[in-house]
Scaffold this active site. Structure first.
Site, PDB file in Angstrom:
ATOM      1  N   GLU A  75      10.316   5.745  -3.032  1.00  0.00           N
ATOM      2  CA  GLU A  75       8.832   6.317  -2.921  1.00  0.00           C
ATOM      3  C   GLU A  75       8.853   8.213  -2.589  1.00  0.00           C
ATOM      4  OE1 GLU A  75       8.448   2.265  -1.721  1.00  0.00           O
ATOM      5  OE2 GLU A  75       9.873   3.897  -1.267  1.00  0.00           O
ATOM      6  N   PHE A 137       1.166  -8.094   7.793  1.00  0.00           N
ATOM      7  CA  PHE A 137       2.541  -7.494   7.157  1.00  0.00           C
ATOM      8  C   PHE A 137       2.273  -6.342   6.278  1.00  0.00           C
ATOM      9  CE2 PHE A 137       5.615  -8.051   3.693  1.00  0.00           C
ATOM     10  CZ  PHE A 137       6.734  -7.845   4.424  1.00  0.00           C
ATOM     11  N   GLN A 138       3.128  -5.356   6.716  1.00  0.00           N
ATOM     12  CA  GLN A 138       3.058  -3.967   5.971  1.00  0.00           C
ATOM     13  C   GLN A 138       1.763  -3.426   6.075  1.00  0.00           C
ATOM     14  OE1 GLN A 138       4.689  -4.705   2.141  1.00  0.00           O
ATOM     15  NE2 GLN A 138       6.999  -4.318   2.960  1.00  0.00           N
ATOM     16  N   LYS A 187      -6.329  -4.260  -0.962  1.00  0.00           N
ATOM     17  CA  LYS A 187      -6.089  -5.049  -1.969  1.00  0.00           C
ATOM     18  C   LYS A 187      -7.206  -6.062  -2.433  1.00  0.00           C
ATOM     19  CE  LYS A 187      -2.396  -8.529  -3.595  1.00  0.00           C
ATOM     20  NZ  LYS A 187      -1.261  -9.159  -2.832  1.00  0.00           N
ATOM     21  N   MET A 500      24.190  26.065   4.565  1.00  0.00           N
ATOM     22  CA  MET A 500      23.139  27.022   5.155  1.00  0.00           C
ATOM     23  C   MET A 500      23.440  26.875   6.499  1.00  0.00           C
ATOM     24  SD  MET A 500      21.549  29.661   4.595  1.00  0.00           S
ATOM     25  CE  MET A 500      20.668  29.981   3.142  1.00  0.00           C
TER      26      MET A 500
END
Length: 586
Positions: A75, A137-138, A187, A500
Site C-alpha cells: 500500500e 477485525f481490522q 462497508k 548519507m
C-alpha cells in the site's frame, strides 16, 4: 473500439446530463464511487484490495475499460506511485486500500504528500458502521490517524454521502496549495443502493484556497524590487504547481533578477537558462547560497524557507528585505520575517508584479555569481563528473544518463546521497521534470514514484536513481513493473553503504560507521527473476554502452553501477550552520 478516454467522457457526460435533467438512477455505493471518480476525470488508480473494500473492487471489474487499476505490491507503494503520477501529470493521484493494516500502510505516503504539496485522494475501506468502535477485525481510526497529515479526512457512513464527499475531496486536494485527502469508506455504504446525482464542488464556505491579490502588496513589492541593487529570487515548487513557469521567466527577465531553486523547484527553469544560478541549500551550489547573504532584496516565490535551504535562521539573509509570494498565508513569516507578503496564486501574482516593476538589468550583480561557479567547478564538479582515475563516481553516472536523454527525461530519485547527486548533476529542459521526496525524505520513495511518473507521462523517459538501501525498501514493486510492463529506467548507485548517514558519520562522528555498511544481494539476478532486463557495471569504460542499452527502448531496465564506496556529496552546509559556512572537498 472506443478509447478509454472516450468511455470516461461518455460516462461523465451521462452523469452530468442526468443531474441536469433531474434524472436519478438508483445504484450501489460502490458504483457511485467509481462513477464519481470518472466525473472527476480519474483514469488511473493505484491500489491493493482487501476484505473491507471488496465491494468497490467488484464494481471496478465492470469499469476496466474506463479506469486503469495498477495493483502495487504494497500500500505504501500505491501512495508513492500516486504521488509520482500527480507530480508529472498535474492531476490528482488516487489510491484504493482496505482497512486496518492497509490503511496504516499508507500513512508514510500521505505524510510525504502533505509536506510536498502533492494532490492525492486515498480511499480506504472500513468496517460497517454498525461495528465502528467495537474493535472489530481490522478496524482502525483512520480519520483520527490521518487528520494531522491531510488537508481533509472524512468518514463516509452512508451511501447518499459518497458523491458529495468525492466532489469535495477532489476540490480540496487540487485547489489552492495542493495536498492529500483521505476518505474512510464503511462497508455498508459501499453496498447500499441509493439515488445517484453528481455535482462537482467549486466552493466550500470558510475555505479560501486562493487568496485575492492585494494591489497594495504588489505595489510595495515592486517598489522594493525597483530600488534593489542586488535582488535575488528564490524559486520553489509553488511556481510549478501554479503552472507559472512562463510568468516567472517574464518577471526575471524584465527586472533583470538572478534566481536560485529549491530542491522541488529545480525544473521550474531550464538548467541552461541564463538567469538560473542553480540549486539552493545544504548540498546546493555555492553561488546561490553565498549570494543569499549578500542580496539586498530577496523575492521568495512559492517556497517555504525550509531549514535545508536556510541553515541557521539567526544568520540567514539578515541584510536583505524579504518579499514572499505564496498561496498559503500560514507560510508567511513562519520561519523568516517578511517585509512584504504577496498572497495569491503564483501565476497571477507574478504577472501582476511583472506589470508593475521597472525594466532593469543588474549586470555586475549577475556576473558576480561567476566566481563562485568557477570555484565550485574547480573544487567539486570537475572531480565528480570528470574523474581522472579511481572508482566510478555517482555524479558522472548521473550526468552521462542526463546527457544521453538530451536532458529531456523526468528525474526520479530515492533519498540519500543518490538524491543529492542526481539533483545536482541531472539537467532539466522542461517543467515537471523532478520527482523526489523533499519534506519527509522517504527512503523507498523512488521505485513506486517512478512507476507513477511513467504512467502519468508515458511519452517521456523516466530515469530513477536510487541507492542500494532505498532500493531494497520497496523492491517488491518490481512485480508491479513486471506485470504492467512500466518502462522505467532504474539506476542503482551501489556503494554498499547507507551513504548519507555514512557521510555524516565520517564528517561528524569520528568515522564510527555504526550499522551503515550493507551486504547486498545480486540485484541483476533479482531483476531477471522479475523478467526485467538488467546489467551491472564495474568499469568506467563500460558505462556509456550500458546507458545506451538501457535507453534503447521503452521497456523496464535495471542498471547497477558499482560506485566509489566512500564518496561524499559536496558542497555541504552542516546542519544548523550558516548557509555560507560551506564545506568543500579536500
Amino acid at each position: 473500439m472506443k478509447s478509454k478516454n472516450n468511455n470516461i467522457e461518455e460516462i461523465a457526460g451521462q452523469a452530468r446530463n442526468d443531474s441536469a435533467k433531474g434524472t436519478k438512477r438508483i445504484i450501489s455505493g460502490s458504483q457511485i464511487l467509481i462513477e464519481s471518480l470518472i466525473c472527476e476525470g480519474v483514469d488511473t488508480i493505484f491500489g491493493y484490495p482487501g476484505g473491507q473494500i471488496i465491494p468497490v473492487f467488484d464494481t471496478l471489474y465492470d469499469f476496466k475499460n474506463e479506469i486503469n487499476h495498477i495493483l502495487t505490491r504494497h500500500e505504501q507503494g500505491a501512495t508513492h506511485a500516486a504521488q509520482g503520477y500527480a507530480r508529472v501529470s498535474g492531476k490528482v493521484g488516487v489510491c484504493f486500500v482496505t482497512s486496518g493494516p492497509g490503511a496504516t500502510n499508507v500513512i508514510t505516503g500521505i505524510g510525504d504528500a502533505m509536506l510536498d504539496s502533492t494532490p492525492m485522494v486515498v480511499i480506504a475501506g472500513q468496517v460497517g458502521a454498525n461495528l465502528l468502535g467495537t474493535d472489530a477485525f481490522q478496524e482502525i481510526d483512520v480519520v483520527g490517524i490521518t487528520q494531522p497529515i491531510t488537508k481533509w479526512s472524512y468518514q463516509i457512513r452512508r451511501a447518499e454521502d459518497i458523491s458529495w464527499a468525492i466532489a469535495r475531496a477532489f476540490y480540496i486536494a487540487r485547489s489552492g496549495r495542493p495536498g492529500p485527502v483521505v476518505l474512510d469508506f464503511t462497508k455498508n455504504a459501499q453496498a447500499q443502493n441509493v439515488e445517484f446525482e453528481y455535482q462537482p464542488c467549486d466552493f466550500i464556505r470558510s475555505y479560501i484556497p486562493v487568496p485575492e491579490v492585494n494591489p497594495a502588496q504588489i505595489e510595495a513589492a515592486a517598489q522594493l524590487i525597483d530600488e534593489a541593487k542586488k535582488p535575488f529570487a528564490l524559486v520553489g515548487q509553488g511556481v510549478i504547481l501554479g503552472n507559472a513557469e512562463e510568468e516567472l521567466k517574464a518577471f526575471l527577465e524584465k527586472a533583470g533578477i538572478p534566481a536560485g531553486n529549491t530542491l522541488l523547484g529545480l525544473s521550474a527553469l531550464p538548467s541552461d537558462y541564463p538567469l538560473n544560478k542553480g540549486f539552493l541549500g545544504m548540498h546546493g551550489n555555492i553561488g546561490p547560497n553565498m549570494k543569499t547573504n549578500e542580496a539586498d532584496v530577496i523575492i521568495a516565490i512559492g517556497m517555504r524557507f525550509d531549514d535545508r535551504v536556510t541553515g541557521d535562521l539567526t544568520k540567514y539573509a539578515k541584510q536583505a528585505k524579504i518579499i514572499h509570494l505564496d498561496i498559503d498565508a500560514s507560510e508567511i513569516g513562519k520561519n523568516v520575517p517578511v517585509d512584504v507578503a504577496v498572497l495569491g496564486d503564483a501565476k497571477e501574482t507574478l504577472a501582476a508584479l511583472t506589470e508593475k516593476v521597472k525594466k532593469n538589468s543588474h549586470t555586475e550583480w549577475i556576473r558576480s555569481f561567476d566566481e563562485y561557479d568557477k570555484l565550485e567547478y574547480d573544487k567539486v564538479i570537475r572531480k565528480e563528473i570528470h574523474p581522472e582515475h579511481g572508482q566510478i563516481t555517482m555524479g558522472e553516472v548521473v550526468r552521462r544518463v542526463s546527457e544521453a536523454t538530451e536532458n529531456k527525461a523526468v528525474l526520479v530519485t530515492d533519498v540519500g546521497q543518490n538524491q543529492m547527486m542526481a539533483s545536482r548533476y541531472f539537467k532539466y529542459s522542461q517543467p515537471r521534470s523532478i520527482v523526489t521526496s523533499g519534506g519527509l525524505g522517504t527512503m523507498g520513495f523512488g521505485i513506486p514514484a517512478a512507476m507513477g511518473a511513467k504512467i502519468g507521462a508515458p511519452e517521456r523517459t523516466v530515469c530513477l536513481f536510487c541507492g542500494d538501501g532505498g532500493f531494497q525498501m520497496t523492491m517488491q514493486e518490481l512485480g508491479t513493473i513486471m506485470q504492467e510492463q512500466i518502462g522505467v529506467k532504474i539506476i542503482i548507485l551501489n556503494n554498499h553503504f547507507l551513504g548519507m548517514v555514512r557521510q555524516w558519520q565520517e564528517l561528524f562522528f569520528d568515522e564510527r560507521y555504526s550499522f551503515t555498511e550493507m551486504k547486498n544481494p545480486d540485484f541483476v539476478t533479482i531483476a531477471r527473476a522479475y523478467g526485467i532486463a538488467s546489467k551491472e557495471v564495474n568499469e568506467r569504460e563500460e558505462l556509456d554502452g550500458a546507458i545506451n542499452d538501457m535507453l534503447q527502448d521503452d521497456k523496464p531496465y535495471l542498471l547497477v553501477v558499482n560506485v566509489e564506496t566512500k564518496g561524499l556529496v559536496y558542497p555541504m552546509v552542516p546542519a544548523g550552520a550558516c548557509i555560507t559556512d560551506i564545506l568543500l572537498c579536500d
